[in-house]
Design an enzyme around this catalytic site. Structure first.
Site, PDB file in Angstrom:
ATOM      1  N   ASP A 206       1.073  -0.792  -0.115  1.00 62.72           N
ATOM      2  CA  ASP A 206       0.384  -0.403   0.008  1.00 62.72           C
ATOM      3  C   ASP A 206       0.811   1.021   0.277  1.00 62.72           C
ATOM      4  OD1 ASP A 206      -2.006   2.031   0.147  1.00 62.72           O
ATOM      5  OD2 ASP A 206      -2.779   1.319   2.428  1.00 62.72           O
TER       6      ASP A 206
ATOM      7  N   GLU B 219      -1.345   9.805   0.009  1.00 64.94           N
ATOM      8  CA  GLU B 219      -2.267   9.841  -0.109  1.00 64.94           C
ATOM      9  C   GLU B 219      -3.395   9.113   1.368  1.00 64.94           C
ATOM     10  OE1 GLU B 219      -5.196   6.372  -0.500  1.00 64.94           O
ATOM     11  OE2 GLU B 219      -3.830   6.504   0.402  1.00 64.94           O
TER      12      GLU B 219
ATOM     13  N   ASP C 149      -4.387   0.543  -5.852  1.00 64.41           N
ATOM     14  CA  ASP C 149      -3.765   0.160  -5.010  1.00 64.41           C
ATOM     15  C   ASP C 149      -3.917  -1.034  -4.406  1.00 64.41           C
ATOM     16  OD1 ASP C 149      -3.227   1.506  -2.311  1.00 64.41           O
ATOM     17  OD2 ASP C 149      -4.624   3.196  -2.817  1.00 64.41           O
TER      18      ASP C 149
END
Length: 361
Positions: A182, A214, A237
């Site tokens: 991630d 993010e 993602d």
């Protein structure tokens, strides 16, 4: 570690790189190292998001593919007189995955190794053992004996602290274990899509983007989308894998190896129906496996992209990943490769007429 092929080497370089929100430079350099060969132009917004542009038809729709550079981590906030380092979480952590874990502090004199301290069970009461340890009470031990020694090591308030974990293919070599999937897997997807398009005609202009921050509010997607003004947006993602003990189908039902996830809904965006239907049809026409996913909480860069200008039809395509927002996660190489294949096939068909039809769908 045995010899890695070209793709695994890229994934290792991306995941081993260190970059929490606000300090993504090291990751950006790796991203640009790999994507530059496939881009016509590399630019950067003023906050540090990296934008790689590849033109097919120069007056065609602008397609933005965004993976974020940052990973969850910590920031040094204070140092006590005995040389212990206290920190602020940067991004979402669950306190039960933090204690006794190795970290790297990115100090002014180079990297400093530390461990998040924990009490031995011998000194805990039976009641204390049942309770989660408060994050505010945690500290990092770097082997210093005083505040002065910590500073001599080059560690100061504001320094980034990154989880430590080495990229490792598991015994089943399709399963890959690493920190920061991630969202280094999103960056890898953007790179590979640009690579696959290198010698291809496509009726649009593609932007492979590494966004900043993010994990603390989808911030880099806001600024980079303002630079690009895209017609179509994809966030790439990680997503939740539901194939481990303790997770029921009603929480998450995606499985590793069963295809990329097409996100229907999350807390940042209701996916654009016309674009979603187009992507699903493309997957089915090309026999690419996929899974649907929805999340009541959390979001992706699509949440910022779709609100740019007068609106951008957007969709999140994610990779089911076990144990996200911890020191290490596991994902399936086939899901990564199928996500790349799907996005490439979508881009090949995404001309101005198609975009207009999607908007009206």
């Amino acid at each position: 570690m045995k010899n890695l092929d070209e793709t695994l080497t890229m994934l290792k370089d991306l995941t081993d790189a260190k970059g929490i929100p606000g300090n993504e430079k090291e990751v950006r350099e790796v991203f640009e190292k790999y994507i530059t060969a496939y881009a016509d132009e590399i630019m950067m917004d003023n906050l540090g998001s990296s934008i790689a542009k590849k033109s097919g038809k120069t007056d065609g729709p602008k397609i933005m593919i965004a993976g974020h550079l940052d990973e969850i981590g910590f920031m040094v906030t204070r140092i006590d007189d005995n040389g212990f380092v206290y920190f602020q979480t940067v991004g979402g952590w669950w306190n039960q995955v933090m204690l006794a874990q190795r970290v790297t502090i990115m100090g002014s004199k180079g990297d400093v190794t530390g461990v998040i301290g924990s009490k031995p069970p011998h000194v805990l009461t039976a009641e204390a053992r049942k309770k989660p340890y408060e994050i505010k009470d945690m500290f990092i031990d770097i082997g210093a004996s005083s505040k002065e020694e910590v500073k001599a090591f080059g560690v100061n308030p504001g320094d980034s602290v990154v989880p430590y974990f080495e990229f490792t293919p598991l015994k089943n070599e399709k399963l890959l274990l690493a920190k920061a999937w991630d969202n280094r897997i999103g960056l890898a997807i953007a790179i590979e899509v640009m690579k696959k398009l290198k010698g291809e005609d496509h009726p649009n202009v593609v932007y492979g983007v590494g966004t900043i921050q993010e994990e603390v509010g989808l911030r880099g997607a806001k600024t980079s989308a303002q630079v690009i003004q895209p017609d179509i947006g994809f966030a790439v993602d990680v997503g939740i894998a539901g194939d481990t003990p303790g997770i029921s189908d009603k929480d998450a039902d995606s499985k590793l190896g069963k295809g990329p996830q097409i996100v229907l809904y999350d807390a940042s965006m209701v996916s654009h129906k016309g674009l979603r239907d187009f992507v699903v049809k493309t997957a089915e026409d090309n026999n690419i496996p996929y899974q649907f996913a929805s999340l009541a909480g959390g979001g992706t860069d699509s949440g910022s992209i779709h609100l740019t200008g007068n609106g951008v039809p957007s969709l999140s395509i994610t990779i089911a990943t076990r144990y996200i927002h911890s020191h290490a996660g596991i994902l399936h190489r086939d899901d990564f490769e199928n996500a790349v294949k799907l996005i490439v096939e979508v881009i090949k068909k995404m001309d101005a007429d198609t975009v207009q039809e999607l908007i009206l769908a």
